[in-house]
Write a protein that holds these residues in place. Sequence first.
Motif, PDB file in Angstrom:
ATOM      1  N   ASP A 147       6.511   7.455 -11.086  1.00  0.00           N
ATOM      2  CA  ASP A 147       7.821   7.005 -11.566  1.00  0.00           C
ATOM      3  C   ASP A 147       8.528   6.139 -10.523  1.00  0.00           C
ATOM      4  OD1 ASP A 147       8.079   9.253  -9.926  1.00  0.00           O
ATOM      5  OD2 ASP A 147       9.881   9.967 -10.934  1.00  0.00           O
ATOM      6  N   GLN A 148       8.398   6.497  -9.249  1.00  0.00           N
ATOM      7  CA  GLN A 148       9.014   5.713  -8.182  1.00  0.00           C
ATOM      8  C   GLN A 148       8.236   4.417  -7.946  1.00  0.00           C
ATOM      9  OE1 GLN A 148       9.343   8.254  -4.735  1.00  0.00           O
ATOM     10  NE2 GLN A 148      10.552   9.781  -5.837  1.00  0.00           N
ATOM     11  N   GLU A 149       6.925   4.500  -8.036  1.00  0.00           N
ATOM     12  CA  GLU A 149       6.089   3.306  -7.829  1.00  0.00           C
ATOM     13  C   GLU A 149       6.430   2.227  -8.860  1.00  0.00           C
ATOM     14  OE1 GLU A 149       1.443   1.817  -7.942  1.00  0.00           O
ATOM     15  OE2 GLU A 149       1.907   3.884  -8.494  1.00  0.00           O
ATOM     16  N   ARG A 150       6.569   2.635 -10.110  1.00  0.00           N
ATOM     17  CA  ARG A 150       6.870   1.663 -11.171  1.00  0.00           C
ATOM     18  C   ARG A 150       8.186   0.943 -10.886  1.00  0.00           C
ATOM     19  NH1 ARG A 150       8.672   2.647 -17.298  1.00  0.00           N
ATOM     20  NH2 ARG A 150       8.438   0.512 -18.019  1.00  0.00           N
ATOM     21  N   LEU A 151       9.208   1.708 -10.514  1.00  0.00           N
ATOM     22  CA  LEU A 151      10.504   1.090 -10.220  1.00  0.00           C
ATOM     23  C   LEU A 151      10.416   0.161  -9.013  1.00  0.00           C
ATOM     24  CD1 LEU A 151      12.905   4.092 -10.861  1.00  0.00           C
ATOM     25  CD2 LEU A 151      12.746   1.975 -12.184  1.00  0.00           C
ATOM     26  N   MET A 152       9.715   0.579  -7.967  1.00  0.00           N
ATOM     27  CA  MET A 152       9.618  -0.249  -6.765  1.00  0.00           C
ATOM     28  C   MET A 152       8.814  -1.527  -7.039  1.00  0.00           C
ATOM     29  SD  MET A 152      11.534   0.997  -4.502  1.00  0.00           S
ATOM     30  CE  MET A 152      11.093  -0.079  -3.165  1.00  0.00           C
ATOM     31  N   ARG A 153       7.827  -1.443  -7.907  1.00  0.00           N
ATOM     32  CA  ARG A 153       7.073  -2.663  -8.251  1.00  0.00           C
ATOM     33  C   ARG A 153       7.961  -3.642  -9.028  1.00  0.00           C
ATOM     34  NH1 ARG A 153       2.126  -2.738  -6.501  1.00  0.00           N
ATOM     35  NH2 ARG A 153       0.968  -0.825  -6.198  1.00  0.00           N
ATOM     36  N   LEU A 154       8.828  -3.120  -9.898  1.00  0.00           N
ATOM     37  CA  LEU A 154       9.769  -3.982 -10.606  1.00  0.00           C
ATOM     38  C   LEU A 154      10.742  -4.633  -9.621  1.00  0.00           C
ATOM     39  CD1 LEU A 154      10.509  -1.819 -13.771  1.00  0.00           C
ATOM     40  CD2 LEU A 154       9.324  -4.024 -13.703  1.00  0.00           C
ATOM     41  N   VAL A 155      11.198  -3.851  -8.646  1.00  0.00           N
ATOM     42  CA  VAL A 155      12.096  -4.404  -7.620  1.00  0.00           C
ATOM     43  C   VAL A 155      11.363  -5.467  -6.809  1.00  0.00           C
ATOM     44  CG1 VAL A 155      13.363  -3.860  -5.499  1.00  0.00           C
ATOM     45  CG2 VAL A 155      13.590  -2.385  -7.502  1.00  0.00           C
ATOM     46  N   ALA A 156      10.124  -5.190  -6.432  1.00  0.00           N
ATOM     47  CA  ALA A 156       9.340  -6.154  -5.657  1.00  0.00           C
ATOM     48  C   ALA A 156       9.100  -7.435  -6.455  1.00  0.00           C
ATOM     49  CB  ALA A 156       8.010  -5.539  -5.237  1.00  0.00           C
ATOM     50  N   ARG A 175      14.906  -1.727 -18.953  1.00  0.00           N
ATOM     51  CA  ARG A 175      13.468  -1.992 -19.065  1.00  0.00           C
ATOM     52  C   ARG A 175      12.634  -0.718 -19.089  1.00  0.00           C
ATOM     53  NH1 ARG A 175      11.114  -6.787 -15.656  1.00  0.00           N
ATOM     54  NH2 ARG A 175       9.351  -6.167 -16.914  1.00  0.00           N
ATOM     55  N   THR A 176      13.106   0.330 -18.394  1.00  0.00           N
ATOM     56  CA  THR A 176      12.316   1.550 -18.298  1.00  0.00           C
ATOM     57  C   THR A 176      12.755   2.631 -19.269  1.00  0.00           C
ATOM     58  OG1 THR A 176      13.755   2.412 -16.558  1.00  0.00           O
ATOM     59  CG2 THR A 176      11.804   1.159 -15.853  1.00  0.00           C
ATOM     60  N   GLY A 177      13.937   2.468 -19.860  1.00  0.00           N
ATOM     61  CA  GLY A 177      14.447   3.481 -20.774  1.00  0.00           C
ATOM     62  C   GLY A 177      15.071   4.666 -20.059  1.00  0.00           C
ATOM     63  N   LEU A 178      15.294   4.537 -18.765  1.00  0.00           N
ATOM     64  CA  LEU A 178      15.914   5.610 -17.974  1.00  0.00           C
ATOM     65  C   LEU A 178      17.417   5.381 -17.875  1.00  0.00           C
ATOM     66  CD1 LEU A 178      13.347   5.620 -15.023  1.00  0.00           C
ATOM     67  CD2 LEU A 178      13.485   7.303 -16.871  1.00  0.00           C
ATOM     68  N   ALA A 179      18.127   6.439 -17.541  1.00  0.00           N
ATOM     69  CA  ALA A 179      19.563   6.319 -17.291  1.00  0.00           C
ATOM     70  C   ALA A 179      19.765   5.585 -15.959  1.00  0.00           C
ATOM     71  CB  ALA A 179      20.206   7.700 -17.226  1.00  0.00           C
ATOM     72  N   PRO A 180      20.832   4.773 -15.832  1.00  0.00           N
ATOM     73  CA  PRO A 180      21.077   4.053 -14.576  1.00  0.00           C
ATOM     74  C   PRO A 180      21.144   4.978 -13.360  1.00  0.00           C
ATOM     75  CG  PRO A 180      22.479   3.172 -16.289  1.00  0.00           C
ATOM     76  CD  PRO A 180      21.798   4.381 -16.865  1.00  0.00           C
ATOM     77  N   GLY A 181      21.734   6.149 -13.507  1.00  0.00           N
ATOM     78  CA  GLY A 181      21.802   7.092 -12.392  1.00  0.00           C
ATOM     79  C   GLY A 181      20.424   7.579 -11.979  1.00  0.00           C
ATOM     80  N   THR A 182      19.558   7.790 -12.958  1.00  0.00           N
ATOM     81  CA  THR A 182      18.186   8.205 -12.669  1.00  0.00           C
ATOM     82  C   THR A 182      17.448   7.104 -11.923  1.00  0.00           C
ATOM     83  OG1 THR A 182      18.162   9.564 -14.664  1.00  0.00           O
ATOM     84  CG2 THR A 182      16.020   8.995 -13.712  1.00  0.00           C
ATOM     85  N   VAL A 183      17.644   5.869 -12.365  1.00  0.00           N
ATOM     86  CA  VAL A 183      17.014   4.730 -11.689  1.00  0.00           C
ATOM     87  C   VAL A 183      17.468   4.677 -10.233  1.00  0.00           C
ATOM     88  CG1 VAL A 183      16.980   2.199 -11.560  1.00  0.00           C
ATOM     89  CG2 VAL A 183      16.664   3.340 -13.764  1.00  0.00           C
ATOM     90  N   MET A 184      18.768   4.794 -10.018  1.00  0.00           N
ATOM     91  CA  MET A 184      19.296   4.686  -8.654  1.00  0.00           C
ATOM     92  C   MET A 184      18.796   5.821  -7.761  1.00  0.00           C
ATOM     93  SD  MET A 184      23.067   3.231  -9.608  1.00  0.00           S
ATOM     94  CE  MET A 184      23.671   3.254  -7.956  1.00  0.00           C
ATOM     95  N   SER A 185      18.728   7.047  -8.296  1.00  0.00           N
ATOM     96  CA  SER A 185      18.262   8.162  -7.465  1.00  0.00           C
ATOM     97  C   SER A 185      16.769   8.043  -7.168  1.00  0.00           C
ATOM     98  CB  SER A 185      18.589   9.508  -8.120  1.00  0.00           C
ATOM     99  OG  SER A 185      17.863   9.677  -9.315  1.00  0.00           O
ATOM    100  N   ARG A 186      15.979   7.601  -8.153  1.00  0.00           N
ATOM    101  CA  ARG A 186      14.541   7.425  -7.895  1.00  0.00           C
ATOM    102  C   ARG A 186      14.293   6.313  -6.884  1.00  0.00           C
ATOM    103  NH1 ARG A 186      11.740   8.261 -13.858  1.00  0.00           N
ATOM    104  NH2 ARG A 186      12.265  10.473 -13.998  1.00  0.00           N
ATOM    105  N   HIS A 201       0.839  -1.210   0.000  1.00  0.00           N
ATOM    106  CA  HIS A 201       0.000   0.000   0.000  1.00  0.00           C
ATOM    107  C   HIS A 201       0.872   1.257   0.000  1.00  0.00           C
ATOM    108  CE1 HIS A 201      -3.877  -1.900   0.233  1.00  0.00           C
ATOM    109  NE2 HIS A 201      -3.483  -2.646   1.257  1.00  0.00           N
ATOM    110  N   ALA A 202       1.986   1.216   0.725  1.00  0.00           N
ATOM    111  CA  ALA A 202       2.902   2.360   0.746  1.00  0.00           C
ATOM    112  C   ALA A 202       3.522   2.568  -0.636  1.00  0.00           C
ATOM    113  CB  ALA A 202       3.987   2.154   1.807  1.00  0.00           C
ATOM    114  N   ILE A 203       3.860   1.493  -1.323  1.00  0.00           N
ATOM    115  CA  ILE A 203       4.401   1.600  -2.684  1.00  0.00           C
ATOM    116  C   ILE A 203       3.365   2.236  -3.608  1.00  0.00           C
ATOM    117  CG2 ILE A 203       5.087   0.247  -4.717  1.00  0.00           C
ATOM    118  CD1 ILE A 203       6.578  -1.637  -2.792  1.00  0.00           C
ATOM    119  N   ALA A 204       2.109   1.871  -3.438  1.00  0.00           N
ATOM    120  CA  ALA A 204       1.040   2.424  -4.283  1.00  0.00           C
ATOM    121  C   ALA A 204       0.884   3.928  -4.078  1.00  0.00           C
ATOM    122  CB  ALA A 204      -0.277   1.709  -3.996  1.00  0.00           C
TER     123      ALA A 204
END
Length: 160
Positions: free
Chosen positions: A107-116, A128-139, A99-102
């Motif tokens: 943009d953060q929810e999508r990444l956290m759902r992929l991690v989950a 998978r998302t088309g983002l830069a690795p640094g952007t993924v890590m910061s989000r 529920h907290a992820i939702a």
Amino acid sequence: MPDPDPLTDLMPDLLRVARRLTRGADQSQDLCQEVLLKLWIRLDGGAEIDDLRAYAMTALRNQHRQSLRRDQIPLGAPEVVTITLPDAFDACALSDVMHAIARLPPDQERLMRLVAAGETSPADLARRTGLAPGTVMSRLARARARLRVDLGHKTAVPQT
């Protein structure tokens, strides 16, 4: 249901590798069937696997390692004899996290759902998302910080 042909095409290669990993024909057949069943279930559940052969080979090796660890537990050990019932508190905690992820920004929810779902490599997430690795890590860092606050584990939240 997923198309069985790609899985059927993998069987000879999986069986060949399984024979190298195990002690006998029966164990290699069992190992191969376990991996194919797990792959079938994942694909039937809608999982997208880019390189099915590489994924299957990795799953085969991991399943073999898991069976070796399982075989190292001596018979009669408390872990083998004791049956642990599902913990309601763990189920509630997992529900709270989902529920907290939702409630995260999209943009953060999508990444956290992929991690989950098991995707933990920032490079794979970026691909998978088309983002830069640094952007993924910061989000992900911001998402985790927000989750800690939302779940009562920490007070500071980085600004987005």
